[in-house]
Design a protein around this motif. Sequence first.
Motif, PDB file in Angstrom:
ATOM      1  N   UNK A 209       8.693   4.248 -25.983  1.00 25.15           N
ATOM      2  CA  UNK A 209      10.130   4.066 -25.807  1.00 25.15           C
ATOM      3  C   UNK A 209      10.650   4.729 -24.521  1.00 25.15           C
ATOM      4  N   UNK A 210       9.767   5.165 -23.650  1.00 28.05           N
ATOM      5  CA  UNK A 210      10.177   5.896 -22.445  1.00 28.05           C
ATOM      6  C   UNK A 210      10.961   5.005 -21.488  1.00 28.05           C
ATOM      7  N   UNK A 211      11.945   5.601 -20.861  1.00 27.60           N
ATOM      8  CA  UNK A 211      12.713   4.924 -19.817  1.00 27.60           C
ATOM      9  C   UNK A 211      11.886   4.962 -18.531  1.00 27.60           C
ATOM     10  N   UNK A 212      11.522   3.806 -17.983  1.00 24.71           N
ATOM     11  CA  UNK A 212      10.683   3.789 -16.776  1.00 24.71           C
ATOM     12  C   UNK A 212      11.334   4.453 -15.572  1.00 24.71           C
ATOM     13  N   UNK A 213      12.644   4.629 -15.609  1.00 23.77           N
ATOM     14  CA  UNK A 213      13.352   5.267 -14.488  1.00 23.77           C
ATOM     15  C   UNK A 213      13.277   6.788 -14.551  1.00 23.77           C
ATOM     16  N   UNK A 214      12.795   7.324 -15.666  1.00 22.98           N
ATOM     17  CA  UNK A 214      12.759   8.772 -15.850  1.00 22.98           C
ATOM     18  C   UNK A 214      11.323   9.280 -15.822  1.00 22.98           C
ATOM     19  N   UNK A 215      11.081  10.444 -15.228  1.00 28.45           N
ATOM     20  CA  UNK A 215       9.728  11.002 -15.191  1.00 28.45           C
ATOM     21  C   UNK A 215       9.371  11.633 -16.540  1.00 28.45           C
ATOM     22  N   UNK A 216       8.107  11.972 -16.691  1.00 33.21           N
ATOM     23  CA  UNK A 216       7.674  12.685 -17.889  1.00 33.21           C
ATOM     24  C   UNK A 216       7.062  11.770 -18.927  1.00 33.21           C
ATOM     25  N   UNK A 217       6.441  12.393 -19.913  1.00 34.81           N
ATOM     26  CA  UNK A 217       5.722  11.647 -20.942  1.00 34.81           C
ATOM     27  C   UNK A 217       6.661  10.919 -21.899  1.00 34.81           C
ATOM     28  N   UNK A 218       7.868  11.435 -22.091  1.00 35.18           N
ATOM     29  CA  UNK A 218       8.757  10.887 -23.111  1.00 35.18           C
ATOM     30  C   UNK A 218       9.857  10.010 -22.529  1.00 35.18           C
TER      31      UNK A 218
ATOM     32  N   UNK B 175      14.482  16.384 -22.446  1.00 33.81           N
ATOM     33  CA  UNK B 175      15.478  16.116 -23.475  1.00 33.81           C
ATOM     34  C   UNK B 175      15.074  16.699 -24.828  1.00 33.81           C
ATOM     35  N   UNK B 176      13.775  16.664 -25.147  1.00 36.06           N
ATOM     36  CA  UNK B 176      13.321  17.091 -26.466  1.00 36.06           C
ATOM     37  C   UNK B 176      12.997  18.585 -26.552  1.00 36.06           C
ATOM     38  N   UNK B 177      13.192  19.311 -25.482  1.00 40.45           N
ATOM     39  CA  UNK B 177      12.795  20.720 -25.497  1.00 40.45           C
ATOM     40  C   UNK B 177      13.615  21.584 -26.458  1.00 40.45           C
TER      41      UNK B 177
END
Length: 388
Positions: free
Chosen positions: A256-265, A272-274
């Motif tokens: 479900x990751x947004x391709x415009x955002x870096x990172x695994x999630x 965001x999930x930290x």
Amino acid sequence: MIEGKNEFYGSRMLSLLYKKPGLSRSDLADMLDLDRGTVSRIVQYLVSSGLVEEGAEIQESSDQAGRKKIPLFLSDRSGYTIGLEVQYEFIKYGAVSPLGTELYSGMFHRAPSGNLLEDIVTVVNLARDAVPGKRLFGVGIALSGLVDPIHGTLLFSLSLGARNEPIPLKDELINRIGVPVFLDNDAKCCCYDVLSWPYQGPGANPESFIYTFCEFIENPIDPGRYDRIGIGTAVVLQEKIFYGSRFAAGEFRNLYADPELPGQFGRYSKDYFNIMHSDPERRALFIHDLAGSMAYIANFLDIQLVYMGGGIERYGAELQEAFDRAIESTWLYQEYLPRRIQIQFAPSDEKPAVRGAAAMVHRHIFAGPIHEGEERTGLAYLQALPNW
């Protein structure tokens, strides 16, 4: 020391006892098509070397005059292996016996500018000092990132410094430590924990399964926040870890990751999930995403068993519920052939990668080479150790 055919058959006996404890001398003779005298001589060597122990005599029939057999078992006191889980912030380590008994464990906090190889050598020496007087069988190392386990090279890791070029580790570590060294990705190491010492609970035989290793690095100041969340996945098919074409099988970005955002999630922001530990809504979204990704893989591969560990077990009930929903929604034939897959969670010691790294070495010794080309195993491996 024994050599030649005796060494070969001695190794076969260790392998059989590793997979099926309690076999007798007569059982081994029948299974290996050997005469009883040869088996007795080899078993005597294995017992005198401390590798095998005898159990109490067992009456083979109700006839009191019938033959008795003496069951044989791998000794849990024959030696130990050091397992390491290497992360950017720390190295978890433990000394583990052949049957999975934890003899010692600890954690080494790494400096931001620390040298990877030097830190590993330091930790191995710490673990050695904690278990004096025992034979060290080898060192297993679980690393975050892409690892070539055959050549012992860290191919790529954002957190461990292998960004621009691979880091060869195995040969230099063997020279420094003096015993065989095995390296693999942390999630793949966790699979050896399952293959060697399966968790108790419902589920099929652990021959084919998915392992998801989820590491939560807690913030030392704010208990409601994670500094970092990392997820690795591995696939085991017929007791063999699947590596793919570039040792990258199991690495994935959230479905479900947004391709415009870096990172695994890639959800709203890379971190965001930290705060999911203290924010139920964000935790629910994280669990939804993780369950959906794992369910899709499980259904696609027709896997009936999923293991998870490394910290994710603290959210086990929530994850199982979300996983059940995701299995139903991604399984094409749910209306006709309903499916439910049970998740088995690692014991909540949060050290499955440490135990798995040690199990990787034990499995190589007692169950045969874990990779093609590594011919020395069994007694040939053990008798070549410097402390034999």
